[in-house]
Design a protein around this motif. Structure first.
Motif, mmCIF file in Angstrom:
data_model
loop_
_atom_site.group_PDB
_atom_site.id
_atom_site.type_symbol
_atom_site.label_atom_id
_atom_site.label_comp_id
_atom_site.label_asym_id
_atom_site.label_seq_id
_atom_site.Cartn_x
_atom_site.Cartn_y
_atom_site.Cartn_z
ATOM 1 N N VAL A 32 7.042 5.154 7.550
ATOM 2 C CA VAL A 32 5.996 6.298 7.757
ATOM 3 C C VAL A 32 5.972 6.883 6.856
ATOM 4 C CG1 VAL A 32 5.329 7.987 8.876
ATOM 5 C CG2 VAL A 32 4.953 6.290 10.025
ATOM 6 N N PHE A 33 7.758 7.005 6.392
ATOM 7 C CA PHE A 33 7.604 8.282 5.581
ATOM 8 C C PHE A 33 7.442 7.228 4.239
ATOM 9 C CE2 PHE A 33 11.244 10.408 8.420
ATOM 10 C CZ PHE A 33 10.032 10.916 8.663
ATOM 11 N N LYS A 34 7.744 6.340 4.186
ATOM 12 C CA LYS A 34 7.745 4.965 2.801
ATOM 13 C C LYS A 34 6.241 5.193 2.304
ATOM 14 C CE LYS A 34 8.549 0.573 2.848
ATOM 15 N NZ LYS A 34 9.265 -0.700 2.718
ATOM 16 N N GLN A 35 4.677 5.372 3.325
ATOM 17 C CA GLN A 35 3.863 5.721 3.370
ATOM 18 C C GLN A 35 3.544 7.103 2.387
ATOM 19 O OE1 GLN A 35 2.583 2.702 2.659
ATOM 20 N NE2 GLN A 35 3.904 1.562 4.138
ATOM 21 N N ARG A 41 -0.576 9.439 -1.400
ATOM 22 C CA ARG A 41 -1.204 9.230 -0.329
ATOM 23 C C ARG A 41 -0.926 10.095 0.835
ATOM 24 N NH1 ARG A 41 0.378 4.401 -1.587
ATOM 25 N NH2 ARG A 41 2.957 4.425 -0.396
ATOM 26 N N LEU A 42 -0.102 11.347 0.356
ATOM 27 C CA LEU A 42 0.173 12.081 1.033
ATOM 28 C C LEU A 42 -1.108 12.895 1.228
ATOM 29 C CD1 LEU A 42 3.882 14.109 1.571
ATOM 30 C CD2 LEU A 42 1.579 15.635 1.444
ATOM 31 N N ARG A 43 -1.446 13.139 0.479
ATOM 32 C CA ARG A 43 -2.560 14.054 -0.186
ATOM 33 C C ARG A 43 -3.721 13.907 0.552
ATOM 34 N NH1 ARG A 43 -5.069 17.599 -4.665
ATOM 35 N NH2 ARG A 43 -5.396 15.343 -5.775
ATOM 36 N N LEU A 75 -2.754 1.478 3.341
ATOM 37 C CA LEU A 75 -1.354 1.352 3.256
ATOM 38 C C LEU A 75 -1.623 2.389 4.494
ATOM 39 C CD1 LEU A 75 0.336 1.348 -0.373
ATOM 40 C CD2 LEU A 75 0.336 -0.599 1.605
ATOM 41 N N LEU A 76 -1.693 3.770 4.044
ATOM 42 C CA LEU A 76 -2.445 4.217 5.943
ATOM 43 C C LEU A 76 -2.522 4.013 6.582
ATOM 44 C CD1 LEU A 76 -3.653 7.545 3.740
ATOM 45 C CD2 LEU A 76 -1.433 7.305 4.473
ATOM 46 N N LYS A 77 -3.563 2.795 6.503
ATOM 47 C CA LYS A 77 -4.273 2.106 7.701
ATOM 48 C C LYS A 77 -3.134 1.252 8.139
ATOM 49 C CE LYS A 77 -8.211 0.380 9.589
ATOM 50 N NZ LYS A 77 -9.992 -0.599 9.375
ATOM 51 N N SER A 78 -2.362 0.335 7.096
ATOM 52 C CA SER A 78 -0.999 -0.392 7.944
ATOM 53 C C SER A 78 0.022 0.357 8.387
ATOM 54 C CB SER A 78 -1.081 -1.332 6.996
ATOM 55 O OG SER A 78 -0.054 -1.043 5.957
ATOM 56 N N SER A 79 0.148 0.886 8.703
ATOM 57 C CA SER A 79 0.933 2.288 9.551
ATOM 58 C C SER A 79 0.837 3.570 10.202
ATOM 59 C CB SER A 79 1.810 3.148 8.693
ATOM 60 O OG SER A 79 2.001 2.701 7.343
ATOM 61 N N SER A 103 2.146 15.513 14.342
ATOM 62 C CA SER A 103 3.692 16.131 13.258
ATOM 63 C C SER A 103 3.769 16.024 11.986
ATOM 64 C CB SER A 103 4.132 15.212 14.906
ATOM 65 O OG SER A 103 5.929 15.594 13.827
ATOM 66 N N LEU A 104 3.540 14.663 11.608
ATOM 67 C CA LEU A 104 3.452 15.093 10.272
ATOM 68 C C LEU A 104 2.214 15.641 9.814
ATOM 69 C CD1 LEU A 104 3.697 11.345 9.393
ATOM 70 C CD2 LEU A 104 5.224 12.873 9.022
ATOM 71 N N HIS A 105 1.124 16.237 10.198
ATOM 72 C CA HIS A 105 -0.120 17.082 9.739
ATOM 73 C C HIS A 105 0.571 17.955 9.784
ATOM 74 C CE1 HIS A 105 -3.487 18.844 11.635
ATOM 75 N NE2 HIS A 105 -3.676 19.126 9.824
#
Ligand code: ZN
Length: 120
Positions: A32-35, A41-43, A75-79, A103-105
């Motif tokens: 997840v952190f890699k994604q 991607r984070l944005r 990639l975000l969907k696969s995670s 939590s990441l949000h």
């Protein structure tokens, strides 16, 4: 577990080792952190924590091309950080309601020091 370390410096290392999560568990989190180890991607993920949008609108909001956004969405969907729904001809994307996504949000907002748009 009765584990000893080669050097005994006192402290609570042995206690901590007993509670250390397994590699399998940590692997999922590392993935997840890699994604999210990519600023774009984070944005996109943060945006989708608040809106449900199609690729075209996400691309416009991010000032990116649709193929570039699609790559990040895959990639975000696969995670399992985002999910998609089809409405008519278009696919719409939104963050999942999982504990890790939520939590990441909030962590992102805390780290970049912004107020959640949902709290305004
Ligand atoms: Zn928010």
């Amino acid at each position: 577990m009765n584990k000893e370390l080669p050097h005994n410096h006192g402290g609570k290392s042995i206690q901590v080792i007993e509670q250390m999560p397994s590699l399998d568990v940590v692997e999922d989190v590392a993935n997840v952190f890699k994604q999210l180890g990519d600023a774009s991607r984070l944005r996109i993920f943060w945006f989708l924590c608040h809106c449900e949008e199609c690729v075209t609108n996400i691309a416009a909001a991010m000032n990116m091309t649709s193929p570039a956004v699609s790559h990040h969405l895959r990639l975000l969907k696969s995670s399992n950080l985002i999910e998609s729904h089809r409405h008519g001809k278009e696919m719409y994307y939104h963050a999942t309601n999982t504990e890790i996504a939520q939590s990441l949000h909030h962590q992102i907002e805390s780290l970049v020091k912004i107020t959640c748009p949902d709290e305004k």
